[in-house]
Design an enzyme around this catalytic site. Structure first.
Site, PDB file in Angstrom:
ATOM      1  NE  ARG A 183      -3.612  12.075  -6.644  1.00 43.55           N
ATOM      2  CZ  ARG A 183      -4.910  12.151  -6.458  1.00 43.55           C
ATOM      3  NH1 ARG A 183      -5.439  13.205  -5.867  1.00 43.55           N
ATOM      4  NH2 ARG A 183      -5.688  11.188  -6.867  1.00 43.55           N
ATOM      5  NE  ARG A 203      -4.403   6.464  -4.633  1.00 39.73           N
ATOM      6  CZ  ARG A 203      -4.051   7.326  -5.595  1.00 39.73           C
ATOM      7  NH1 ARG A 203      -4.196   8.620  -5.399  1.00 39.73           N
ATOM      8  NH2 ARG A 203      -3.587   6.903  -6.751  1.00 39.73           N
ATOM      9  CB  CYS A 206       2.231  30.551 -17.929  1.00 37.54           C
ATOM     10  SG  CYS A 206       2.906  31.879 -16.952  1.00 37.54           S
ATOM     11  CD  GLU A 207       1.171  24.202 -18.908  1.00 39.86           C
ATOM     12  OE1 GLU A 207       0.229  23.539 -19.393  1.00 39.86           O
ATOM     13  OE2 GLU A 207       2.368  23.956 -19.101  1.00 39.86           O
ATOM     14  N   PRO A 235       0.817  -1.205   0.000  1.00 40.55           N
ATOM     15  CG  PRO A 235       0.085  -0.932   2.208  1.00 40.55           C
ATOM     16  CD  PRO A 235       0.847  -1.878   1.320  1.00 40.55           C
TER      17      PRO A 235
HETATM   18  C1  LIG Z   1       1.986   2.302  -7.337  1.00 41.26           C
HETATM   19  C2  LIG Z   1       2.208   0.927  -6.874  1.00 41.26           C
HETATM   20  C3  LIG Z   1       1.796   0.526  -5.599  1.00 41.26           C
HETATM   21  C4  LIG Z   1       1.058   1.444  -4.662  1.00 41.26           C
HETATM   22  O1  LIG Z   1      -0.227   1.751  -5.082  1.00 41.26           O
HETATM   23  P1  LIG Z   1      -1.207   2.567  -4.100  1.00 41.26           P
HETATM   24  O2  LIG Z   1      -2.419   2.781  -4.916  1.00 41.26           O
HETATM   25  O3  LIG Z   1      -0.508   3.834  -3.763  1.00 41.26           O
HETATM   26  O4  LIG Z   1      -1.448   1.728  -2.910  1.00 41.26           O
HETATM   27  C5  LIG Z   1       2.074  -0.756  -5.190  1.00 41.26           C
HETATM   28  N1  LIG Z   1       2.729  -1.626  -5.998  1.00 41.26           N
HETATM   29  C6  LIG Z   1       3.141  -1.286  -7.228  1.00 41.26           C
HETATM   30  C7  LIG Z   1       3.845  -2.268  -8.062  1.00 41.26           C
HETATM   31  C8  LIG Z   1       2.890  -0.014  -7.722  1.00 41.26           C
HETATM   32  O5  LIG Z   1       3.282   0.325  -8.946  1.00 41.26           O
END
Ligand SMILES: *Cc1c(COP(=O)(O)O)cnc(C)c1O
Length: 421
Positions: A314, A278, A346-347, A276
């Site tokens: 984002r 995010r 500037c976008e 994990p």
């Molecule tokens: C980006 C990524 C994650 C993490 O994903 P989250 O959505 O941030 O939990 C885990 N493993 C791999 C291989 C990734 O590319």
């Protein structure tokens, strides 16, 4: 749940008023909460309690050394996707045997470096990579522990740019080809198969795609064991989504995710790894910015901030929503009015929110972007020669700057003039 709450009308990070940090470090800045980071990490630990497991934090979501040290101290492993991230993990004190190396484009240099300094496993994404890894490992007299990342052809039902588990995505090998590639792996020098890996995307708000993918991995585990391979671990990737709006989003809880994993893999006697990013970092961080102008346009007002798309990409990249709230709490009776919230770059894409209802704000007022801890600071750039913004870590009533704002001289002096100029 996070630890950014109003107290006496001022938004705090844990016990520290954000006005105090803003006065000290200037805006814009990122601010992370130790308590929230710890809480989110523990949610996964608890969700997998009783199963042999390792929670590997996906460094790409938030890679500051202080955050990696904090999570590493709690026992986290790390998921890295580049030689740079591998070095970050080790520099933060995480031992190589807790680091897994993912990514579709690992170079010989990256493989060699990780083999030399210690690695838990390479999550190999193609037969081509497997052969190169075999050469590099054999050349060094080492053995590379390997899982093969399989692509289960499952639609994660997430944003197009962060879905990774459909057959048209560049990631992993088709699950139907997996047995042939495992057979090749078993014959290659310098390779030791240890398991299977899967990661189907990010910001998933439903457990069903995970369960579909994991069920395929469980079947493959049985098949590969039948073929005589040692599959002692499965790496299930990351991807669990977070609520980006307070009101109407309820992504699955880590506890339910853990229960589903237990259901799918419970009788297979495998070690579980998850990656994990995010969910650990996202709601553990905010971005604090100041209003430069409230510009009154024709039929539309613009709140122009000192933060921009280069600091938090984002919204521009994924059309992502971030709640934006005033640091000084608006009185309950205050009228909200729609404004476009934008940065100075500037976008036209440098727009954080269109026609967002906000209380009255003017020059000098502070606002906070919620849920900015993951894929925030790590994706920032110096576009428009805007210095990378500082990162601050709060711990109870203490805070520390964990990355400083570079000076303009430092930025400009990275360039070199050729001798003919
Ligand atoms: C980006 C990524 C994650 C993490 O994903 P989250 O959505 O941030 O939990 C885990 N493993 C791999 C291989 C990734 O590319």
């Amino acid at each position: 749940m996070d630890h950014f709450l109003y107290r006496d009308g001022i938004l705090h990070a844990e016990d520290v008023p954000l006005t105090e940090i803003a006065a000290h470090v200037g805006t814009p800045f990122y601010c992370y909460s130790t308590a929230t980071l710890e809480r989110h990490f523990r949610l996964f630990q608890d969700a997998l309690a009783g199963m042999d497991h390792l929670v590997c934090f996906a460094i790409k979501s938030l890679s500051n050394q202080a955050v990696l040290r904090l999570l590493g101290n709690l026992g986290a492993g790390m998921d890295v996707v580049s030689g740079g991230e591998y070095r970050r993990a080790l520099a933060a004190g995480v031992p190589g045997d807790r680091v897994v190396f993912s990514g579709v484009g690992k170079t010989r240099e990256e493989m060699g470096y990780a083999l030399t300094h210690g690695i838990r496993q390479f999550n190999v994404e193609s037969a081509e990579e497997l052969r190169v890894l075999s050469e590099v490992a054999a050349g060094l007299g080492k053995t590379a522990p390997v899982t093969l990342r399989v692509n289960p052809d499952v639609d994660a039902k997430t944003h197009e740019k962060i879905a990774t588990g459909r057959k048209e995505d560049k990631f992993g090998v088709p699950i139907a080809s997996a047995r042939a590639i495992y057979a090749e792996a078993a014959r290659l020098p310098g390779i030791e198969v240890v398991g299977i890996d899967v990661h189907i995307g990010s910001q998933l708000t439903d457990l069903a795609p995970f369960e579909a993918a994991f069920t395929k991995v469980a079947e493959l585990t049985r098949d590969l064991r039948g073929d005589g391979h040692v599959i002692r671990r499965v790496d299930l990737g990351g991807g669990l989504g977070i609520p980006y709006t307070r009101s109407n989003e309820t992504p699955p809880l880590p506890l339910d995710y853990g229960a589903m994993i237990r259901r799918v893999f419970g009788d297979l006697d495998v070690e579980i790894e998850i990656e994990p990013g995010r969910l650990i970092a996202g709601n553990a961080g905010i971005l604090v910015a100041s209003v430069i102008y409230l510009k009154q346009g024709e039929g539309r007002d613009f709140l122009i901030l000192d933060a921009a798309m280069n600091d938090l990409i984002r919204p521009a990249m994924y059309g992502a929503h971030h709640d934006i709230i005033p640091v000084i709490e608006a009185a309950a009776a205050t009228d909200q009015r729609p404004v476009d919230i934008v940065g100075p770059v500037c976008e036209s894409g440098d727009t954080f929110a269109k026609q967002r209802a906000m209380p009255p704000l003017g020059a000098g007022d502070l606002v906070a972007f919620r849920s900015a801890g993951a894929y925030g600071a790590v994706m920032s750039s110096e576009y428009n020669t805007r210095p990378l913004i500082p990162e601050v870590l709060v711990h109870g009533d203490q805070y520390a700057v964990i990355r400083e704002r570079p000076s303009f001289d430092e930025i400009i002096n990275r360039d070199r003039l050729p001798e003919w100029l």
